[in-house]
Enzyme design. Structure first.
Site, PDB file in Angstrom:
ATOM      1  N   HIS A  40      58.953  73.053 -47.801  1.00 24.15           N
ATOM      2  CA  HIS A  40      58.209  72.200 -48.889  1.00 24.15           C
ATOM      3  C   HIS A  40      57.112  71.786 -47.893  1.00 24.15           C
ATOM      4  O   HIS A  40      57.181  71.767 -46.375  1.00 24.15           O
ATOM      5  CB  HIS A  40      58.744  70.803 -47.977  1.00 24.15           C
ATOM      6  N   ASP A  97      53.436  69.769 -46.729  1.00 26.63           N
ATOM      7  CA  ASP A  97      53.137  68.158 -47.249  1.00 26.63           C
ATOM      8  C   ASP A  97      51.584  68.283 -46.604  1.00 26.63           C
ATOM      9  O   ASP A  97      50.798  68.412 -45.879  1.00 26.63           O
ATOM     10  CB  ASP A  97      53.364  67.309 -46.337  1.00 26.63           C
ATOM     11  N   MET A 112      47.997  66.085 -46.927  1.00 28.66           N
ATOM     12  CA  MET A 112      47.586  64.985 -46.754  1.00 28.66           C
ATOM     13  C   MET A 112      45.872  64.586 -46.838  1.00 28.66           C
ATOM     14  O   MET A 112      45.379  65.843 -46.592  1.00 28.66           O
ATOM     15  CB  MET A 112      48.155  64.392 -45.690  1.00 28.66           C
ATOM     16  N   HIS A 153      53.648  69.217 -51.893  1.00 30.48           N
ATOM     17  CA  HIS A 153      53.736  67.552 -52.097  1.00 30.48           C
ATOM     18  C   HIS A 153      52.523  66.959 -51.641  1.00 30.48           C
ATOM     19  O   HIS A 153      51.563  67.373 -50.791  1.00 30.48           O
ATOM     20  CB  HIS A 153      55.370  67.126 -50.804  1.00 30.48           C
ATOM     21  N   MET A 166      50.032  64.041 -51.381  1.00 22.19           N
ATOM     22  CA  MET A 166      50.122  63.057 -51.351  1.00 22.19           C
ATOM     23  C   MET A 166      47.693  62.509 -50.573  1.00 22.19           C
ATOM     24  O   MET A 166      47.735  62.507 -49.956  1.00 22.19           O
ATOM     25  CB  MET A 166      50.642  62.905 -49.634  1.00 22.19           C
ATOM     26  N   GLY A 183      53.237  59.591 -45.143  1.00 25.19           N
ATOM     27  CA  GLY A 183      51.652  60.046 -44.567  1.00 25.19           C
ATOM     28  C   GLY A 183      52.251  61.225 -42.970  1.00 25.19           C
ATOM     29  O   GLY A 183      51.620  61.167 -42.615  1.00 25.19           O
ATOM     30  N   PHE A 184      54.006  60.478 -42.561  1.00 32.63           N
ATOM     31  CA  PHE A 184      53.928  61.182 -41.423  1.00 32.63           C
ATOM     32  C   PHE A 184      55.532  61.895 -40.996  1.00 32.63           C
ATOM     33  O   PHE A 184      55.901  61.076 -42.286  1.00 32.63           O
ATOM     34  CB  PHE A 184      53.282  59.993 -40.053  1.00 32.63           C
ATOM     35  N   GLY A 185      55.950  62.752 -40.772  1.00 34.18           N
ATOM     36  CA  GLY A 185      56.756  63.444 -40.064  1.00 34.18           C
ATOM     37  C   GLY A 185      57.990  61.498 -39.311  1.00 34.18           C
ATOM     38  O   GLY A 185      57.183  61.457 -38.593  1.00 34.18           O
ATOM     39  N   GLY A 186      59.496  62.343 -39.502  1.00 37.15           N
ATOM     40  CA  GLY A 186      59.732  61.888 -37.939  1.00 37.15           C
ATOM     41  C   GLY A 186      60.131  60.492 -38.634  1.00 37.15           C
ATOM     42  O   GLY A 186      60.625  59.995 -37.935  1.00 37.15           O
ATOM     43  N   GLY A 234      63.005  61.073 -43.410  1.00 41.96           N
ATOM     44  CA  GLY A 234      64.582  60.492 -42.891  1.00 41.96           C
ATOM     45  C   GLY A 234      65.261  61.354 -42.756  1.00 41.96           C
ATOM     46  O   GLY A 234      66.040  60.323 -42.991  1.00 41.96           O
ATOM     47  N   GLY A 290      62.446  67.970 -42.435  1.00 38.37           N
ATOM     48  CA  GLY A 290      61.449  68.227 -42.056  1.00 38.37           C
ATOM     49  C   GLY A 290      62.522  68.458 -39.830  1.00 38.37           C
ATOM     50  O   GLY A 290      62.217  69.207 -39.799  1.00 38.37           O
TER      51      GLY A 290
HETATM   52  C1  DX5 Z   1      56.618  62.345 -45.431  1.00 38.51           C
HETATM   53  C2  DX5 Z   1      56.542  63.609 -45.308  1.00 38.51           C
HETATM   54  C3  DX5 Z   1      57.945  64.187 -46.091  1.00 38.51           C
HETATM   55  C4  DX5 Z   1      58.514  64.511 -43.858  1.00 38.51           C
HETATM   56  C5  DX5 Z   1      59.599  64.975 -43.839  1.00 38.51           C
HETATM   57  O1  DX5 Z   1      54.653  61.688 -45.036  1.00 38.51           O
HETATM   58  O2  DX5 Z   1      56.231  64.103 -46.951  1.00 38.51           O
HETATM   59  O3  DX5 Z   1      58.196  65.718 -46.294  1.00 38.51           O
HETATM   60  O4  DX5 Z   1      57.663  65.294 -43.084  1.00 38.51           O
HETATM   61  O5  DX5 Z   1      59.740  64.898 -42.504  1.00 38.51           O
HETATM   62  P1  DX5 Z   1      60.802  64.322 -41.946  1.00 38.51           P
HETATM   63  O6  DX5 Z   1      61.891  64.875 -42.355  1.00 38.51           O
HETATM   64  O7  DX5 Z   1      60.594  64.461 -40.150  1.00 38.51           O
HETATM   65  O8  DX5 Z   1      60.879  62.554 -42.219  1.00 38.51           O
HETATM   66 ZN    ZN Z   2      56.923  65.483 -47.664  1.00 42.64          ZN
END
Ligand code: DX5
Ligand code: ZN
Length: 215
Positions: free
Chosen positions: A30, A32, A34, A63, A65, A139-142, A174, A194
């Protein structure tokens, strides 16, 4: 069967080939994308997918965004992406975007961000292969899993069943063993993760554990 796609957003960008090599047991990768406009962050684009295509045989899902996904569908397909997901509210004519994905031989995905009502996807479900429910605000991981998403997944699954539409239900954001299981129980069948995968000492094992979840 549960499908798992590691999100490389929190992988080590200086060693992406190695990172991807750690999750050969995943169902797809996957990516991301952005644009700093639809979401307040910048990440990866077409050249990264082109580079990844050379180092993995796994399907690559982008993905998107971004505010103008139509513009990027062909370039990502040419770079070697196998599937794309766009956010329903980013385009004036979702059917046109879906058509674009189709002519470019991409697995067709549509997403509802955390702030978007799940009903917004309903008119397009018969025309896509995958519906994504964001379990965080894109927008963000974690970020922490948003529990409201469980209800949205249930609504979506109920609608798909009622209308006899076969489409994958993906959750993203998440996701760990606990939240992943909740989503599967609610009706999802594709997990994107992620942090849970790439912050793990053993990413392949993290993928395996997610794949082994039984709703
Ligand atoms: C968020 C991304 C997700 C993210 C997932 O904007 O679309 O794909 O990277 O990361 P985790 O699993 O760390 O939430
Ligand atoms: Zn994503």
């Amino acid at each position: 069967m549960v499908k798992v796609g590691p999100s490389i957003l929190n992988a080590d960008f200086a060693h992406l080939a190695e990172e991807i090599g750690k999750v050969k047991n995943a169902d797809f990768i996957h990516v991301d994308v952005m644009d700093g406009h639809y979401v307040p962050n910048l990440s990866m684009g077409v050249p990264v997918v082109k580079a990844l295509r050379k180092v993995t045989d796994l399907p690559i899902e982008v993905h998107l965004m971004v505010s103008n996904p139509d513009r990027f569908i062909k370039p990502f397909a040419e770079a070697g992406a196998n599937g794309a997901i766009f956010h329903v509210e980013t385009v004036a004519n979702p059917l046109q975007t879906i058509k674009l994905m189709q002519v470019n031989d991409l697995v067709k995905g549509i997403s509802a961000n955390a702030r978007v009502d799940i009903e917004k996807l309903f008119p397009f479900l018969a025309d896509v292969d995958l519906a994504q429910v964001m379990t965080v605000e894109a927008g963000f991981g974690g970020q922490a899993f948003n529990v409201n998403a469980v209800y949205k997944i249930q609504q979506l699954a109920r609608y798909l069943k009622e209308k006899k539409i076969a489409c994958d239900v993906e959750v993203d954001g998440g996701i760990d063993l606990e939240t992943g299981l909740r989503c599967l129980k609610a009706g999802a069948n594709v997990l994107v993760a992620g942090t849970t995968v790439f912050a793990s000492a053993n990413p392949a094992e993290a993928v395996e554990q997610l794949k082994a979840l039984k709703p």
